[in-house]
Design a protein around this motif. Structure first.
Motif, PDB file in Angstrom:
ATOM      1  N   SER A 313      35.409 -31.148 -24.767  1.00 55.28           N
ATOM      2  CA  SER A 313      36.736 -31.015 -24.866  1.00 55.28           C
ATOM      3  C   SER A 313      37.129 -32.469 -24.880  1.00 55.28           C
ATOM      4  O   SER A 313      36.898 -33.096 -23.928  1.00 55.28           O
ATOM      5  CB  SER A 313      37.226 -30.457 -23.541  1.00 55.28           C
ATOM      6  N   ALA A 317      42.757 -40.003 -21.877  1.00 51.66           N
ATOM      7  CA  ALA A 317      42.419 -40.175 -20.611  1.00 51.66           C
ATOM      8  C   ALA A 317      43.334 -41.524 -20.043  1.00 51.66           C
ATOM      9  O   ALA A 317      43.876 -42.314 -21.119  1.00 51.66           O
ATOM     10  CB  ALA A 317      41.042 -40.794 -20.263  1.00 51.66           C
ATOM     11  N   LYS A 343      35.291 -37.626 -18.066  1.00 50.36           N
ATOM     12  CA  LYS A 343      36.255 -37.121 -17.175  1.00 50.36           C
ATOM     13  C   LYS A 343      35.920 -36.258 -16.071  1.00 50.36           C
ATOM     14  O   LYS A 343      35.263 -35.144 -16.470  1.00 50.36           O
ATOM     15  CB  LYS A 343      37.716 -36.817 -17.784  1.00 50.36           C
ATOM     16  N   ASN A 345      36.342 -34.029 -12.203  1.00 55.67           N
ATOM     17  CA  ASN A 345      37.168 -33.789 -11.084  1.00 55.67           C
ATOM     18  C   ASN A 345      36.288 -32.650 -10.472  1.00 55.67           C
ATOM     19  O   ASN A 345      35.850 -31.741 -10.940  1.00 55.67           O
ATOM     20  CB  ASN A 345      38.425 -33.152 -11.834  1.00 55.67           C
ATOM     21  N   ARG A 349      39.226 -29.198 -12.746  1.00 52.74           N
ATOM     22  CA  ARG A 349      40.394 -29.498 -13.835  1.00 52.74           C
ATOM     23  C   ARG A 349      39.723 -30.104 -15.089  1.00 52.74           C
ATOM     24  O   ARG A 349      40.355 -29.833 -16.275  1.00 52.74           O
ATOM     25  CB  ARG A 349      41.594 -30.513 -13.231  1.00 52.74           C
ATOM     26  N   TYR A 350      38.555 -30.934 -15.052  1.00 57.76           N
ATOM     27  CA  TYR A 350      38.017 -31.086 -16.402  1.00 57.76           C
ATOM     28  C   TYR A 350      36.331 -30.327 -16.002  1.00 57.76           C
ATOM     29  O   TYR A 350      36.045 -30.226 -14.787  1.00 57.76           O
ATOM     30  CB  TYR A 350      37.514 -32.733 -16.205  1.00 57.76           C
ATOM     31  N   THR A 351      35.903 -29.997 -17.184  1.00 52.64           N
ATOM     32  CA  THR A 351      34.443 -29.376 -16.847  1.00 52.64           C
ATOM     33  C   THR A 351      33.345 -30.110 -16.744  1.00 52.64           C
ATOM     34  O   THR A 351      32.161 -29.547 -16.469  1.00 52.64           O
ATOM     35  CB  THR A 351      34.469 -28.553 -18.386  1.00 52.64           C
ATOM     36  N   THR A 352      33.182 -31.256 -16.863  1.00 58.51           N
ATOM     37  CA  THR A 352      32.042 -32.131 -16.631  1.00 58.51           C
ATOM     38  C   THR A 352      31.322 -31.937 -15.234  1.00 58.51           C
ATOM     39  O   THR A 352      32.061 -31.868 -14.274  1.00 58.51           O
ATOM     40  CB  THR A 352      32.622 -33.805 -16.483  1.00 58.51           C
ATOM     41  N   SER A 384      44.972 -31.284 -16.658  1.00 62.27           N
ATOM     42  CA  SER A 384      43.742 -30.580 -17.027  1.00 62.27           C
ATOM     43  C   SER A 384      43.876 -30.518 -18.629  1.00 62.27           C
ATOM     44  O   SER A 384      44.623 -31.103 -19.124  1.00 62.27           O
ATOM     45  CB  SER A 384      43.783 -29.216 -16.551  1.00 62.27           C
ATOM     46  N   THR A 385      42.851 -29.666 -19.241  1.00 56.04           N
ATOM     47  CA  THR A 385      42.729 -29.904 -20.810  1.00 56.04           C
ATOM     48  C   THR A 385      42.249 -28.296 -21.161  1.00 56.04           C
ATOM     49  O   THR A 385      42.246 -27.303 -20.233  1.00 56.04           O
ATOM     50  CB  THR A 385      41.620 -30.615 -21.073  1.00 56.04           C
ATOM     51  N   GLY A 387      39.378 -27.816 -21.940  1.00 57.15           N
ATOM     52  CA  GLY A 387      37.911 -27.511 -21.529  1.00 57.15           C
ATOM     53  C   GLY A 387      37.723 -26.206 -20.648  1.00 57.15           C
ATOM     54  O   GLY A 387      36.865 -25.355 -20.710  1.00 57.15           O
ATOM     55  N   ASP A 400      34.369 -32.996 -20.545  1.00 54.38           N
ATOM     56  CA  ASP A 400      35.751 -33.627 -20.784  1.00 54.38           C
ATOM     57  C   ASP A 400      35.515 -34.910 -21.125  1.00 54.38           C
ATOM     58  O   ASP A 400      34.909 -35.670 -20.171  1.00 54.38           O
ATOM     59  CB  ASP A 400      36.658 -33.027 -19.809  1.00 54.38           C
TER      60      ASP A 400
END
Length: 440
Positions: A313, A317, A343, A345, A349-352, A384-385, A387, A400
């Motif tokens: 995603s 940033a 990114k 979280n 809120r980010y998928t990383t 968020s995104t 992602g 992300d």
């Protein structure tokens, strides 16, 4: 900081893309045009698909969401999909369905806030209108429209009449203080008719032919470079057309790859993605399933392909701003022109996550690209995104990433001239990955 000719050319190409894309509908049309020039064939969701080996295709949904894909040389169930997702929309102002009204001999256009723009940045700018208009016919016909030149304005109130503006900040009432000034009222002509005449003249059609429209307000100032050596760029809609452009450039860089490469660009991210063409829709899942089916693979094979897939995603940033150091997490400051940000979280809120982060670091290292890690300040709500939405719907591992950006959601944002090339290189490396390592 000297900027080499290669990265500068890619930044110049990005600025041309943004200038040609004043609305999500124009962005998708520009992307489709570039894909056609690169040999991609347009597919219709209403028709059966007969995909050819190593074929290159794209599909549009409702003029502003686009998915492109290049079929890989390896069997899909083993190789999976390499997906980069981004979004075509940007926060700003949109005209109301019946915008024209008179206020003290001035014709004004009522607007609605789309997403979460920094409203104060829209004042005293050379603004225009672009979007799509639907015309009457045997069946409704959609036309893209762009006035191109400055057409409307949101003048600021003089400081003599707003003495506290520098201390209290500029605050605009969304109903009474955002209508855009268009022109003086033409005597004897209703406001709605005067505006329809303007649209009809631009489209070279009869007023009666106009059934409906969706028009975005945009800043007509072209994108450009700034800094002693042009080390920065400034433009509208860098969030998130820069990610769209980087992903498309990476996709077009190679004719073929082992895995099937997918570019998924959605409208409506800025307002939550909950639409029939947003990231929360069936668009991406439907497209991937149809690719598998058209190639003769079963539903079980398709599930295997998804398990071997990966989604990046790509969304901008928050670059560290030294004038507002207290707004940032001290150990996660993103420096412009130092590479894309991973990114992270804890609340997703980010998928990383750790494994996907490690994979992206490996792709950056293989491409010779620097990378950074971003986490949001703990006492501020994190954005968020697409992602989390797309990853959850597909059941595909994701992370992300995004390039550092100053003034996100301003009418004019700033980024690094080098970072765009860095992201393109990293995404090229990702697309070239034949197999995704499995964790657990």
């Amino acid at each position: 900081m000297p900027i080499d000719p290669g990265p500068r050319r890619q930044a110049e190409d990005l600025l041309r893309f943004i200038d040609a894309s004043p609305s999500p509908w124009h962005a998708a049309a520009t992307l489709a045009e570039w894909l056609e020039e690169a040999g991609f064939q347009c597919l219709d969701e209403r028709q059966a698909w007969a995909l050819e080996p190593a074929g290159r295709y794209y599909v549009l949904r409702d003029d502003s969401s686009l998915i492109a894909f290049s079929l890989g040389t390896d069997p899909l169930p083993e190789a999976g999909f390499r997906i980069v997702g981004a979004h075509t929309d940007s926060p700003g102002l949109r005209l109301k369905p019946q915008p024209a009204h008179v206020a003290d001999a001035m014709l004004r256009l009522g607007v609605e806030v789309y997403g979460s723009p920094i409203l104060a940045t829209w004042t005293d700018r050379d603004l225009s209108l672009a979007g799509r208009v639907v015309l009457r016919g045997d069946s409704p016909t959609v036309c893209l429209m762009d006035f191109a030149e400055p057409l409307v304005r949101l003048p600021n109130l003089a400081i003599h009449l707003n003495r506290e503006v520098n201390e209290a900040g500029l605050k605009l009432d969304k109903q009474t203080e955002l209508p855009l000034l268009l022109t003086e009222v033409e005597e004897g002509l209703p406001a709605a008719r005067q505006f329809l005449q303007l649209l009809a003249e631009r489209l070279d059609c009869a007023e009666e032919a106009i059934l409906s429209f969706e028009l975005a307000v945009y800043d007509t100032q072209k994108g450009g470079f700034w800094g002693p050596q042009g080390e920065f760029i400034a433009a509208s809609r860098l969030d998130n057309l820069a990610s769209c452009h980087a992903a498309l450039t990476a996709l077009l860089a190679e004719d073929e790859a082992a895995a099937t490469r997918v570019l998924a660009l959605f409208d409506h991210e800025e307002i939550g993605s909950e639409s029939f063409k947003g990231a929360a829709s069936s668009f991406l899942g439907d497209t991937l399933m149809r690719i598998s089916a058209s190639l003769g693979f079963s539903a079980f094979d398709h599930q295997r392909a998804l398990a071997s897939s990966f989604l990046i995603s790509a969304d901008m940033a928050h670059a560290f701003h030294p004038n507002f150091a207290g707004a940032y997490e001290p150990e996660h400051k993103l420096i412009i022109n130092h590479g894309p940000a991973i990114k992270v979280n804890a609340n997703l809120r980010y998928t990383t996550e750790a494994f996907s982060q490690a994979l992206f670091i490996g792709w950056c290292e293989a491409a010779g690209v620097p990378w950074q890690i971003y986490a949001h300040r703990g006492n501020l709500a994190c954005g968020s995104t697409i992602g989390p939405i797309a990853s959850a719907k597909l059941g595909v591992r994701s992370l992300d990433v995004g390039n550092p950006l100053w003034a996100m959601h301003s009418v004019r944002e700033s980024a690094g001239s080098l970072d765009h090339a860095f992201l393109i290189q990293a995404l090229r490396q990702f697309f070239a990955c034949a197999r995704i390592p499995v964790n657990g």
